[in-house]
Design a protein around this motif. Structure first.
Motif, PDB file in Angstrom:
ATOM      1  N   ASN A 160       0.846  -1.188   0.000  1.00 39.60           N
ATOM      2  CA  ASN A 160       0.000   0.000   0.000  1.00 39.60           C
ATOM      3  C   ASN A 160       0.884   1.240   0.000  1.00 39.60           C
ATOM      4  OD1 ASN A 160      -1.799   1.988   0.443  1.00 39.60           O
ATOM      5  ND2 ASN A 160      -2.608   1.187   2.365  1.00 39.60           N
ATOM      6  N   PRO A 161       0.757   2.115  -1.041  1.00 32.51           N
ATOM      7  CA  PRO A 161       1.596   3.307  -1.086  1.00 32.51           C
ATOM      8  C   PRO A 161       1.278   4.278   0.030  1.00 32.51           C
ATOM      9  CG  PRO A 161      -0.055   3.386  -2.824  1.00 32.51           C
ATOM     10  CD  PRO A 161      -0.166   2.050  -2.187  1.00 32.51           C
ATOM     11  N   LYS A 162       0.131   4.087   0.684  1.00 28.03           N
ATOM     12  CA  LYS A 162      -0.247   5.016   1.737  1.00 28.03           C
ATOM     13  C   LYS A 162       0.004   4.423   3.119  1.00 28.03           C
ATOM     14  CE  LYS A 162      -3.749   7.277  -1.057  1.00 28.03           C
ATOM     15  NZ  LYS A 162      -5.165   7.517  -1.280  1.00 28.03           N
ATOM     16  N   ARG A 163       1.060   3.657   3.251  1.00 27.22           N
ATOM     17  CA  ARG A 163       1.401   3.099   4.558  1.00 27.22           C
ATOM     18  C   ARG A 163       1.763   4.227   5.498  1.00 27.22           C
ATOM     19  NH1 ARG A 163       6.152  -0.987   3.894  1.00 27.22           N
ATOM     20  NH2 ARG A 163       6.729   0.534   2.287  1.00 27.22           N
ATOM     21  N   CYS A 164       1.422   4.059   6.769  1.00 32.99           N
ATOM     22  CA  CYS A 164       1.808   5.054   7.759  1.00 32.99           C
ATOM     23  C   CYS A 164       3.316   4.929   8.008  1.00 32.99           C
ATOM     24  CB  CYS A 164       1.017   4.863   9.042  1.00 32.99           C
ATOM     25  SG  CYS A 164       1.483   3.395   9.987  1.00 32.99           S
ATOM     26  N   ALA A 165       3.852   5.911   8.707  1.00 32.84           N
ATOM     27  CA  ALA A 165       5.293   5.923   8.954  1.00 32.84           C
ATOM     28  C   ALA A 165       5.732   4.696   9.753  1.00 32.84           C
ATOM     29  CB  ALA A 165       5.690   7.190   9.696  1.00 32.84           C
ATOM     30  N   ALA A 166       4.869   4.237  10.665  1.00 28.80           N
ATOM     31  CA  ALA A 166       5.229   3.079  11.486  1.00 28.80           C
ATOM     32  C   ALA A 166       5.346   1.830  10.633  1.00 28.80           C
ATOM     33  CB  ALA A 166       4.183   2.874  12.583  1.00 28.80           C
ATOM     34  N   CYS A 167       4.354   1.595   9.783  1.00 25.51           N
ATOM     35  CA  CYS A 167       4.374   0.383   8.958  1.00 25.51           C
ATOM     36  C   CYS A 167       5.484   0.448   7.915  1.00 25.51           C
ATOM     37  CB  CYS A 167       3.003   0.162   8.321  1.00 25.51           C
ATOM     38  SG  CYS A 167       1.750  -0.235   9.569  1.00 25.51           S
ATOM     39  N   LYS A 168       5.760   1.651   7.441  1.00 23.34           N
ATOM     40  CA  LYS A 168       6.903   1.795   6.521  1.00 23.34           C
ATOM     41  C   LYS A 168       8.188   1.416   7.238  1.00 23.34           C
ATOM     42  CE  LYS A 168       5.990   5.327   3.037  1.00 23.34           C
ATOM     43  NZ  LYS A 168       6.287   6.681   2.562  1.00 23.34           N
ATOM     44  N   TYR A 169       8.336   1.917   8.445  1.00 17.46           N
ATOM     45  CA  TYR A 169       9.553   1.658   9.223  1.00 17.46           C
ATOM     46  C   TYR A 169       9.676   0.166   9.535  1.00 17.46           C
ATOM     47  CZ  TYR A 169      13.098   2.202  12.894  1.00 17.46           C
ATOM     48  OH  TYR A 169      14.248   2.120  13.636  1.00 17.46           O
ATOM     49  N   LEU A 170       8.533  -0.428   9.882  1.00 23.60           N
ATOM     50  CA  LEU A 170       8.527  -1.846  10.261  1.00 23.60           C
ATOM     51  C   LEU A 170       8.446  -2.764   9.043  1.00 23.60           C
ATOM     52  CD1 LEU A 170       6.047  -1.452  13.264  1.00 23.60           C
ATOM     53  CD2 LEU A 170       8.511  -1.855  13.418  1.00 23.60           C
ATOM     54  N   ARG A 171       8.345  -2.149   7.866  1.00 26.46           N
ATOM     55  CA  ARG A 171       8.313  -2.896   6.597  1.00 26.46           C
ATOM     56  C   ARG A 171       7.204  -3.938   6.594  1.00 26.46           C
ATOM     57  NH1 ARG A 171      14.815  -3.745   5.679  1.00 26.46           N
ATOM     58  NH2 ARG A 171      15.299  -1.530   5.758  1.00 26.46           N
ATOM     59  N   ARG A 172       6.020  -3.434   6.869  1.00 25.33           N
ATOM     60  CA  ARG A 172       4.885  -4.339   6.841  1.00 25.33           C
ATOM     61  C   ARG A 172       3.707  -3.635   6.194  1.00 25.33           C
ATOM     62  NH1 ARG A 172       3.171  -3.980  13.274  1.00 25.33           N
ATOM     63  NH2 ARG A 172       1.910  -2.115  13.039  1.00 25.33           N
ATOM     64  N   ARG A 173       2.683  -4.418   5.889  1.00 30.70           N
ATOM     65  CA  ARG A 173       1.492  -3.830   5.295  1.00 30.70           C
ATOM     66  C   ARG A 173       0.781  -2.989   6.351  1.00 30.70           C
ATOM     67  NH1 ARG A 173      -2.735  -7.982   2.848  1.00 30.70           N
ATOM     68  NH2 ARG A 173      -2.773  -8.451   5.046  1.00 30.70           N
ATOM     69  N   CYS A 174       0.193  -1.882   5.913  1.00 32.32           N
ATOM     70  CA  CYS A 174      -0.534  -1.028   6.839  1.00 32.32           C
ATOM     71  C   CYS A 174      -2.026  -1.324   6.745  1.00 32.32           C
ATOM     72  CB  CYS A 174      -0.256   0.444   6.497  1.00 32.32           C
ATOM     73  SG  CYS A 174      -0.876   1.608   7.722  1.00 32.32           S
ATOM     74  N   PRO A 175      -2.569  -2.016   7.748  1.00 35.85           N
ATOM     75  CA  PRO A 175      -3.992  -2.373   7.653  1.00 35.85           C
ATOM     76  C   PRO A 175      -4.872  -1.144   7.841  1.00 35.85           C
ATOM     77  CG  PRO A 175      -3.087  -3.050   9.768  1.00 35.85           C
ATOM     78  CD  PRO A 175      -1.953  -2.492   8.983  1.00 35.85           C
ATOM     79  N   LYS A 176      -6.154  -1.303   7.497  1.00 30.86           N
ATOM     80  CA  LYS A 176      -7.075  -0.163   7.598  1.00 30.86           C
ATOM     81  C   LYS A 176      -7.258   0.279   9.046  1.00 30.86           C
ATOM     82  CE  LYS A 176      -9.723  -0.971   3.445  1.00 30.86           C
ATOM     83  NZ  LYS A 176     -10.920  -1.542   2.843  1.00 30.86           N
ATOM     84  N   ASP A 177      -7.156  -0.689   9.970  1.00 37.02           N
ATOM     85  CA  ASP A 177      -7.340  -0.354  11.383  1.00 37.02           C
ATOM     86  C   ASP A 177      -5.996  -0.251  12.115  1.00 37.02           C
ATOM     87  OD1 ASP A 177      -8.068  -3.702  12.682  1.00 37.02           O
ATOM     88  OD2 ASP A 177      -6.639  -2.954  11.196  1.00 37.02           O
ATOM     89  N   CYS A 178      -4.954   0.105  11.382  1.00 37.01           N
ATOM     90  CA  CYS A 178      -3.626   0.225  11.999  1.00 37.01           C
ATOM     91  C   CYS A 178      -3.688   1.211  13.163  1.00 37.01           C
ATOM     92  CB  CYS A 178      -2.611   0.710  10.964  1.00 37.01           C
ATOM     93  SG  CYS A 178      -0.974   1.042  11.645  1.00 37.01           S
TER      94      CYS A 178
END
Lengths: 164, 122
Positions: free
Chosen positions: B2-20
């Motif tokens: 997802n190009p709109k991953r939050c900074a946390a998920c980007k940092y953790l290199r994981r998918r950013c779920p809708k309820d992140c």
């Protein structure tokens, strides 16, 4: 043959909580005695043992006790106030400081008015009009250091840090 | 990804779920904010702390955690407790100064009162 480190006669609080062998080189052992489980539990809950280990590794050995003291204090405050943590305490102290600055300005202006001695002039003020203004304006209406005007949400009753 | 991953998920290199849980507070345009908080507290601890709080207080909690994390990065020994100590010292000094000044005011008031009284009898 794989060597093994000798078993320590008593585990430190960290190794007890983490249920692992406490080695003679355990980084936590000098600062978390086995009788101090609660302190380590709080620090672990807020920061995590591995983060604490990294933090301790980054500071000189002679400063590690102070580091542990401050981490324990921060953890304690964060657990008591999960939203604001130490920031609540800082805001409360800033408010107190503002009150004192106001009271000091009033006192200095009164002293100047009574004694008329110029060497008591505060760097902040030296006019009767300002003294009258300060008497009328309560400290709570003055702008706070962080630009906010209301600290009710931040007030927190805090004891002295153990190392002050 | 997802190009709109939050900074946390980007940092953790994981998918950013809708309820992140991190997404509302760590926008992708500020990666340093999460990096700092992760360095001191760890993602798991922050997630647990946020989950235990009501929704409406989480933003404040994140800001205070970020501030404390930054203080700890800047001062690994004392963190924000150094600021508390400094403020307590400044307050003590201000209290001493106030007590001294108030005593001087009391003395000055007494002298003025004495001068006025002696003028009356002249």
């Amino acid at each position: 043959m794989r060597g093994h480190e000798p078993r320590s006669s008593s585990s430190c609080a960290a190794c007890k909580l983490l249920k692992r062998r406490c080695t003679p080189t355990c980084i936590f052992a000098p600062y978390f005695r086995s009788s101090d489980l609660i302190t380590f539990a709080k620090v672990h809950k807020v920061f995590g043992a591995s983060n604490v280990s990294k933090l301790l590794g980054e500071v000189p050995e002679e400063q590690r006790q102070e580091t542990v003291n401050s981490l324990a204090y921060e953890a304690e405050v964060r657990l008591k106030d999960p939203v604001y943590g130490c920031i609540g305490a800082i805001a409360s102290l800033q408010k107190k400081m503002l009150e004192l600055q106001h009271d000091l300005a009033v006192a200095r202006t009164r002293l100047l008015a009574h004694s008329g001695v110029s060497n008591h002039v505060s760097p902040l003020d030296n006019s009767p009009e300002l003294a009258a203004f300060l008497d009328l304006v309560p400290y709570s209406d003055l702008m706070l250091l962080d630009g906010s005007t209301s600290l009710d949400a931040y007030l927190y009753d805090l004891g002295q840090p153990p190392f002050v | 990804m997802n190009p709109k991953r939050c900074a946390a998920c980007k940092y953790l290199r994981r998918r950013c779920p809708k309820d992140c849980i991190f997404a509302p507070y760590f926008p992708p345009n500020d990666p340093a904010k999460f990096a700092c908080i992760h360095r001191i507290y760890g993602a798991g601890n922050v997630s647990k702390m946020l989950q235990q709080l009501p929704d409406q207080t989480r933003a404040e909690a994140v800001e205070s955690l970020c501030f404390e994390a930054k203080c700890r990065v800047d001062d690994p020994v004392y963190g924000c407790v150094g600021i508390i100590h400094l403020l307590q010292t400044q307050i003590q000094n201000a209290q001493n100064e106030l007590a001294k000044t108030q005593a001087e005011v009391a003395v000055a008031q007494t002298k003025v009162g004495q001068t006025q009284n002696s003028d009356q009898f002249m």
